[in-house]
Design an enzyme around this catalytic site. Structure first.
Site, PDB file in Angstrom:
ATOM      1  N   GLY A  70      41.435   3.165  38.420  1.00  0.00           N
ATOM      2  CA  GLY A  70      40.617   1.994  38.101  1.00  0.00           C
ATOM      3  C   GLY A  70      41.293   0.726  38.589  1.00  0.00           C
ATOM      4  N   VAL A  76      40.539  -5.101  35.884  1.00  0.00           N
ATOM      5  CA  VAL A  76      41.455  -6.153  35.443  1.00  0.00           C
ATOM      6  C   VAL A  76      42.819  -5.575  35.030  1.00  0.00           C
ATOM      7  CG1 VAL A  76      41.540  -8.258  34.122  1.00  0.00           C
ATOM      8  CG2 VAL A  76      39.366  -7.181  34.507  1.00  0.00           C
ATOM      9  N   ALA A 128      38.880 -11.979  24.997  1.00  0.00           N
ATOM     10  CA  ALA A 128      39.330 -12.546  23.728  1.00  0.00           C
ATOM     11  C   ALA A 128      38.582 -13.849  23.406  1.00  0.00           C
ATOM     12  CB  ALA A 128      40.829 -12.801  23.785  1.00  0.00           C
ATOM     13  N   HIS A 154      47.506 -36.898  42.017  1.00  0.00           N
ATOM     14  CA  HIS A 154      48.151 -36.450  43.249  1.00  0.00           C
ATOM     15  C   HIS A 154      49.652 -36.402  43.052  1.00  0.00           C
ATOM     16  CE1 HIS A 154      49.000 -35.866  47.471  1.00  0.00           C
ATOM     17  NE2 HIS A 154      49.938 -36.799  47.350  1.00  0.00           N
TER      18      HIS A 154
HETATM   19  P1  FAD Z   1      40.387  -6.364  18.927  1.00  0.00           P
HETATM   20  O1  FAD Z   1      41.331  -7.342  19.501  1.00  0.00           O
HETATM   21  O2  FAD Z   1      40.385  -4.986  19.495  1.00  0.00           O
HETATM   22  O3  FAD Z   1      40.711  -6.300  17.380  1.00  0.00           O
HETATM   23  C1  FAD Z   1      40.114  -5.382  16.531  1.00  0.00           C
HETATM   24  C2  FAD Z   1      41.001  -5.216  15.324  1.00  0.00           C
HETATM   25  O4  FAD Z   1      40.278  -4.507  14.330  1.00  0.00           O
HETATM   26  C3  FAD Z   1      42.272  -4.394  15.589  1.00  0.00           C
HETATM   27  O5  FAD Z   1      43.373  -5.014  14.992  1.00  0.00           O
HETATM   28  C4  FAD Z   1      41.974  -3.052  14.920  1.00  0.00           C
HETATM   29  O6  FAD Z   1      43.138  -2.415  14.428  1.00  0.00           O
HETATM   30  C5  FAD Z   1      41.116  -3.510  13.769  1.00  0.00           C
HETATM   31  N1  FAD Z   1      40.233  -2.465  13.237  1.00  0.00           N
HETATM   32  C6  FAD Z   1      39.384  -1.673  13.904  1.00  0.00           C
HETATM   33  N2  FAD Z   1      38.683  -0.908  13.040  1.00  0.00           N
HETATM   34  C7  FAD Z   1      39.110  -1.245  11.800  1.00  0.00           C
HETATM   35  C8  FAD Z   1      38.761  -0.814  10.504  1.00  0.00           C
HETATM   36  N3  FAD Z   1      37.811   0.085  10.303  1.00  0.00           N
HETATM   37  N4  FAD Z   1      39.432  -1.357   9.469  1.00  0.00           N
HETATM   38  C9  FAD Z   1      40.394  -2.286   9.650  1.00  0.00           C
HETATM   39  N5  FAD Z   1      40.741  -2.737  10.857  1.00  0.00           N
HETATM   40  C10 FAD Z   1      40.099  -2.224  11.915  1.00  0.00           C
HETATM   41  N6  FAD Z   1      41.076 -10.691  27.237  1.00  0.00           N
HETATM   42  C11 FAD Z   1      41.212 -11.954  27.655  1.00  0.00           C
HETATM   43  O7  FAD Z   1      40.347 -12.788  27.356  1.00  0.00           O
HETATM   44  N7  FAD Z   1      42.290 -12.361  28.393  1.00  0.00           N
HETATM   45  C12 FAD Z   1      43.271 -11.493  28.753  1.00  0.00           C
HETATM   46  O8  FAD Z   1      44.227 -11.881  29.418  1.00  0.00           O
HETATM   47  C13 FAD Z   1      43.151 -10.148  28.330  1.00  0.00           C
HETATM   48  N8  FAD Z   1      44.104  -9.263  28.651  1.00  0.00           N
HETATM   49  C14 FAD Z   1      43.989  -7.976  28.219  1.00  0.00           C
HETATM   50  C15 FAD Z   1      44.959  -7.070  28.601  1.00  0.00           C
HETATM   51  C16 FAD Z   1      44.874  -5.744  28.215  1.00  0.00           C
HETATM   52  C17 FAD Z   1      45.951  -4.773  28.618  1.00  0.00           C
HETATM   53  C18 FAD Z   1      43.776  -5.341  27.384  1.00  0.00           C
HETATM   54  C19 FAD Z   1      43.674  -3.932  26.901  1.00  0.00           C
HETATM   55  C20 FAD Z   1      42.798  -6.238  27.006  1.00  0.00           C
HETATM   56  C21 FAD Z   1      42.884  -7.563  27.429  1.00  0.00           C
HETATM   57  N9  FAD Z   1      41.908  -8.499  27.109  1.00  0.00           N
HETATM   58  C22 FAD Z   1      42.027  -9.783  27.557  1.00  0.00           C
HETATM   59  C23 FAD Z   1      40.741  -8.137  26.291  1.00  0.00           C
HETATM   60  C24 FAD Z   1      40.961  -8.580  24.841  1.00  0.00           C
HETATM   61  O9  FAD Z   1      42.144  -7.987  24.355  1.00  0.00           O
HETATM   62  C25 FAD Z   1      39.773  -8.186  23.985  1.00  0.00           C
HETATM   63  O10 FAD Z   1      38.578  -8.674  24.554  1.00  0.00           O
HETATM   64  C26 FAD Z   1      39.901  -8.769  22.584  1.00  0.00           C
HETATM   65  O11 FAD Z   1      41.083  -8.308  21.973  1.00  0.00           O
HETATM   66  C27 FAD Z   1      38.701  -8.395  21.725  1.00  0.00           C
HETATM   67  O12 FAD Z   1      38.860  -8.956  20.455  1.00  0.00           O
HETATM   68  P2  FAD Z   1      38.188  -8.295  19.170  1.00  0.00           P
HETATM   69  O13 FAD Z   1      38.573  -9.173  18.034  1.00  0.00           O
HETATM   70  O14 FAD Z   1      36.780  -8.025  19.424  1.00  0.00           O
HETATM   71  O15 FAD Z   1      38.881  -6.861  18.996  1.00  0.00           O
HETATM   72  P1  NAI Z   2      37.470  -2.800  34.071  1.00  0.00           P
HETATM   73  O1  NAI Z   2      36.069  -2.589  33.689  1.00  0.00           O
HETATM   74  O2  NAI Z   2      37.944  -4.151  34.392  1.00  0.00           O
HETATM   75  O3  NAI Z   2      37.819  -1.891  35.331  1.00  0.00           O
HETATM   76  C1  NAI Z   2      37.634  -0.505  35.344  1.00  0.00           C
HETATM   77  C2  NAI Z   2      37.630  -0.019  36.787  1.00  0.00           C
HETATM   78  O4  NAI Z   2      37.728   1.387  36.774  1.00  0.00           O
HETATM   79  C3  NAI Z   2      36.338  -0.374  37.519  1.00  0.00           C
HETATM   80  O5  NAI Z   2      36.648  -0.954  38.765  1.00  0.00           O
HETATM   81  C4  NAI Z   2      35.630   0.969  37.650  1.00  0.00           C
HETATM   82  O6  NAI Z   2      34.826   1.054  38.801  1.00  0.00           O
HETATM   83  C5  NAI Z   2      36.815   1.915  37.712  1.00  0.00           C
HETATM   84  N1  NAI Z   2      36.520   3.286  37.298  1.00  0.00           N
HETATM   85  C6  NAI Z   2      35.752   3.693  36.251  1.00  0.00           C
HETATM   86  N2  NAI Z   2      35.765   5.034  36.175  1.00  0.00           N
HETATM   87  C7  NAI Z   2      36.554   5.487  37.178  1.00  0.00           C
HETATM   88  C8  NAI Z   2      36.977   6.770  37.613  1.00  0.00           C
HETATM   89  N3  NAI Z   2      36.583   7.888  36.986  1.00  0.00           N
HETATM   90  N4  NAI Z   2      37.795   6.860  38.680  1.00  0.00           N
HETATM   91  C9  NAI Z   2      38.222   5.754  39.324  1.00  0.00           C
HETATM   92  N5  NAI Z   2      37.848   4.499  38.960  1.00  0.00           N
HETATM   93  C10 NAI Z   2      37.035   4.372  37.900  1.00  0.00           C
HETATM   94  O7  NAI Z   2      38.326  -2.122  32.889  1.00  0.00           O
HETATM   95  P2  NAI Z   2      39.868  -2.195  32.531  1.00  0.00           P
HETATM   96  O8  NAI Z   2      40.677  -2.644  33.692  1.00  0.00           O
HETATM   97  O9  NAI Z   2      40.159  -0.897  31.879  1.00  0.00           O
HETATM   98  O10 NAI Z   2      39.917  -3.325  31.444  1.00  0.00           O
HETATM   99  C11 NAI Z   2      39.070  -3.251  30.304  1.00  0.00           C
HETATM  100  C12 NAI Z   2      38.607  -4.590  29.910  1.00  0.00           C
HETATM  101  O11 NAI Z   2      39.644  -5.289  29.254  1.00  0.00           O
HETATM  102  C13 NAI Z   2      38.211  -5.508  31.057  1.00  0.00           C
HETATM  103  O12 NAI Z   2      36.900  -5.268  31.508  1.00  0.00           O
HETATM  104  C14 NAI Z   2      38.325  -6.837  30.421  1.00  0.00           C
HETATM  105  O13 NAI Z   2      37.160  -7.074  29.704  1.00  0.00           O
HETATM  106  C15 NAI Z   2      39.497  -6.657  29.487  1.00  0.00           C
HETATM  107  N6  NAI Z   2      40.693  -7.211  30.119  1.00  0.00           N
HETATM  108  C16 NAI Z   2      40.723  -8.532  30.419  1.00  0.00           C
HETATM  109  C17 NAI Z   2      41.815  -9.090  31.036  1.00  0.00           C
HETATM  110  C18 NAI Z   2      41.793 -10.521  31.393  1.00  0.00           C
HETATM  111  O14 NAI Z   2      40.898 -11.219  30.929  1.00  0.00           O
HETATM  112  N7  NAI Z   2      42.722 -11.012  32.182  1.00  0.00           N
HETATM  113  C19 NAI Z   2      43.005  -8.303  31.329  1.00  0.00           C
HETATM  114  C20 NAI Z   2      42.850  -6.915  31.018  1.00  0.00           C
HETATM  115  C21 NAI Z   2      41.740  -6.416  30.409  1.00  0.00           C
END
Ligand code: FAD
Ligand code: NAI
Length: 472
Positions: free
Chosen positions: A187, A190, A327, A451
């Site tokens: 994949g 992001v 987020a 600038h």
């Molecule tokens: P979450 O952050 O997933 O929080 C849900 C919470 O609910 C968790 O603490 C979980 O334990 C808790 N929970 C779940 N079920 C229960 C339950 N039944 N009882 C009690 N607690 C429960 N987004 C960005 O905007 N910028 C970024 O740079 C970015 N980088 C990312 C990098 C990675 C590696 C990943 C995986 C994601 C990234 N994201 C980024 C996406 C972002 O993390 C999510 O969009 C965001 O965290 C969603 O917020 P949320 O509050 O909906 O859920």
């Molecule tokens: P993603 O949706 O960004 O990318 C997944 C990629 O995997 C796509 O390009 C898709 O075509 C590919 N894919 C799907 N199935 C596949 C397969 N079987 N074989 C090969 N390729 C395949 O999802 P990702 O990177 O897992 O991140 C999840 C989400 O977390 C993002 O969509 C984003 O919403 C959030 N995130 C945001 C960040 C940020 O804001 N900087 C950083 C990291 C995550």
């Protein structure tokens, strides 16, 4: 006797904790339930974002960028570095400290705003008089309104569960204790690009396998092309149009069978594999079915434009509902829902949610891409300005990329802004503000920008819409 609250928030990620704070600010008695555990089994507020997402990934991106700069770019500034070495353990320790500061920060904010925090799983019990009975670990609460913010989990390849040793989700990807010689990612979205960049900078040979034939299909094509050129130059190997077959993990590593874009059978052998193929909404253990909370075929909670579910008094926000998994989108929905509960008119503008990919160069955008405008037959004008022609970018030694404006051909209203280049994550804010205020490209072109600054590239791209750049 259960504890009574006006608002119960299930989930303490960016959606849930912000909703809880805003609801408390508005005068409600608020509980927030979150089950995330830190390494010692204690609470770790902040959800995916704080614990295994936005924050730790950005900490490692920063550390790995320092390492790459020290090794590859300091010399051109006349700075000689001898005996450069890498301590991955210290890098991970720093990342963990950054995470903990954020966990503690949210705990402090809860105390400051008088949000009652319950550490444990939250689950619906039943509809109760004037609201819902909800389990919070071993305790039972009653709330007039419930906001579900339970986030998302990494999606695994069918039949290939995460072991977090060799086959890693985002969680394991942020805890690799030594630089793998060969790293595979499935994949090139992001996470694939951000985590691939981290480990490439630290010395891993990185191969990313992507199913789609186009690179970053959701990004403006011109910007995606520019980014791909930069990643190719850095040695991040991205194979498009592949079909992943059998994935086998052994003590030695992981073997991935796949067909390349020409349909030829290939095998990729790596020490570790990160699977980053998207995320699935999380409703595990919530007892959604028990109270009749409606989910869609993807497992997301069904909500209307205002985050109302099918149950009166139950709302859902963030990754567990439709829309981008970001987020800041979750936070905005949290604020808007708290305000709606208070009878106010909370609003989230889905057209101006910025996206950022924190690679180097960074990629950031807001609004429509050129391909989207073409697809809907819109009459538009485009203007671009390269960072190569920007003085601050030259001084920084970071001249890759451009700013691109797309504006309505008749009214000049900005329809989209797309950036690939240094600090794109910061530069995009100006475009978001401009679009929120329905600005024209000329509005930006007429504003005085400091600038030398990277933001001058934004002004120049706005001037380019009218074919009158001054520095290019
Ligand atoms: P979450 O952050 O997933 O929080 C849900 C919470 O609910 C968790 O603490 C979980 O334990 C808790 N929970 C779940 N079920 C229960 C339950 N039944 N009882 C009690 N607690 C429960 N987004 C960005 O905007 N910028 C970024 O740079 C970015 N980088 C990312 C990098 C990675 C590696 C990943 C995986 C994601 C990234 N994201 C980024 C996406 C972002 O993390 C999510 O969009 C965001 O965290 C969603 O917020 P949320 O509050 O909906 O859920
Ligand atoms: P993603 O949706 O960004 O990318 C997944 C990629 O995997 C796509 O390009 C898709 O075509 C590919 N894919 C799907 N199935 C596949 C397969 N079987 N074989 C090969 N390729 C395949 O999802 P990702 O990177 O897992 O991140 C999840 C989400 O977390 C993002 O969509 C984003 O919403 C959030 N995130 C945001 C960040 C940020 O804001 N900087 C950083 C990291 C995550």
């Amino acid at each position: 006797m259960s504890q009574q609250f006006d608002v119960i928030v299930i989930g303490g990620g960016p959606g849930g904790y912000i909703a809880a704070i805003r609801a408390a600010q508005l005068g409600f008695k608020v509980a927030c339930i979150d089950e995330w555990k830190n390494a010692k089994g204690g609470p770790a507020l902040g959800g995916t974002c704080t614990n295994v997402g936005c924050i730790p990934s950005k900490a490692l991106l920063q550390s790995s960028e320092h390492y790459e700069h020290a090794g590859k770019h300091f010399a051109e500034h006349g700075i000689e570095v001898k005996g450069l070495s890498l301590d991955v353990g210290q890098m991970l320790k720093r990342k963990d400290q950054v995470v903990e500061q954020n966990n503690k920060g949210i705990e402090f904010l809860f105390k400051k705003n008088k949000v009652t925090f319950f550490h444990g799983r939250g689950a619906f019990v039943k509809a109760a008089e004037g609201g819902y009975e909800v389990k919070a670990g071993d305790e039972t609460l009653t709330g007039k309104q419930v906001i579900v913010a339970t986030g998302s989990n990494a999606r695994a390849l069918p039949g290939v569960p995460f072991d977090e040793e060799n086959i890693l989700s985002n969680d394991g990807a942020l805890r690799v204790g030594a630089v793998p010689k060969k790293l595979g990612l499935i994949g090139s979205g992001v996470i694939g690009l951000e985590m691939g960049s981290v480990w490439r900078r630290l010395g891993a040979e990185v191969t990313v396998l992507e199913a789609l034939p186009t690179f970053l299909g959701a990004v403006d094509e011109q910007i995606a092309k520019e980014a791909k050129k930069a990643f190719d130059k850095q040695g991040l190997k991205i194979e498009l149009g592949v079909k992943v077959g059998e994935v086998k993990a052994s003590k030695k590593g992981v073997s991935i069978a796949y067909a390349n874009a020409k349909g030829e059978a290939q095998t990729l052998e790596v020490d570790k594999l990160i699977v980053s193929i998207g995320r699935v909404p999380n409703t595990i253990g919530l007892n959604a079915e028990g109270v009749g909370l409606q989910l869609d075929e993807r497992g997301a909670i069904v909500v209307d434009g205002d985050c109302r579910t099918n149950l009166p008094g139950v709302w859902a926000i963030g990754d567990v509902v439709r829309g981008p998994m970001l987020a800041h989108k979750a936070e905005e929905e949290g604020v808007a829902v708290a305000e709606r509960i208070a009878g106010q008119h909370g609003h989230v503008n889905f057209n101006t949610i910025p996206w950022v990919i924190y690679t180097s160069p960074e990629i950031a955008w807001v609004g429509e891409t050129e391909q989207q405008l073409k697809a809907r037959g819109a009459a538009y004008k485009a203007g671009t300005f390269p960072f190569m022609a920007n003085g601050r970018a030259r001084a920084l030694g970071d001249t890759t990329g451009m700013v691109k404006f797309l504006a309505d051909a008749a009214t000049d209203e900005i329809l989209g802004v797309h950036i690939v280049g240094p600090m794109a994550s910061e530069l995009i804010s100006e475009a978001v503000v401009a679009m929120e205020f329905k600005a024209s490209a000329e509005d930006i072109a007429r504003i005085c920008h400091a600038h030398p600054s990277l933001s001058e590239a934004t002004k120049e791209a706005a001037l380019a819409v009218d074919k009158r750049t001054l520095n290019f």
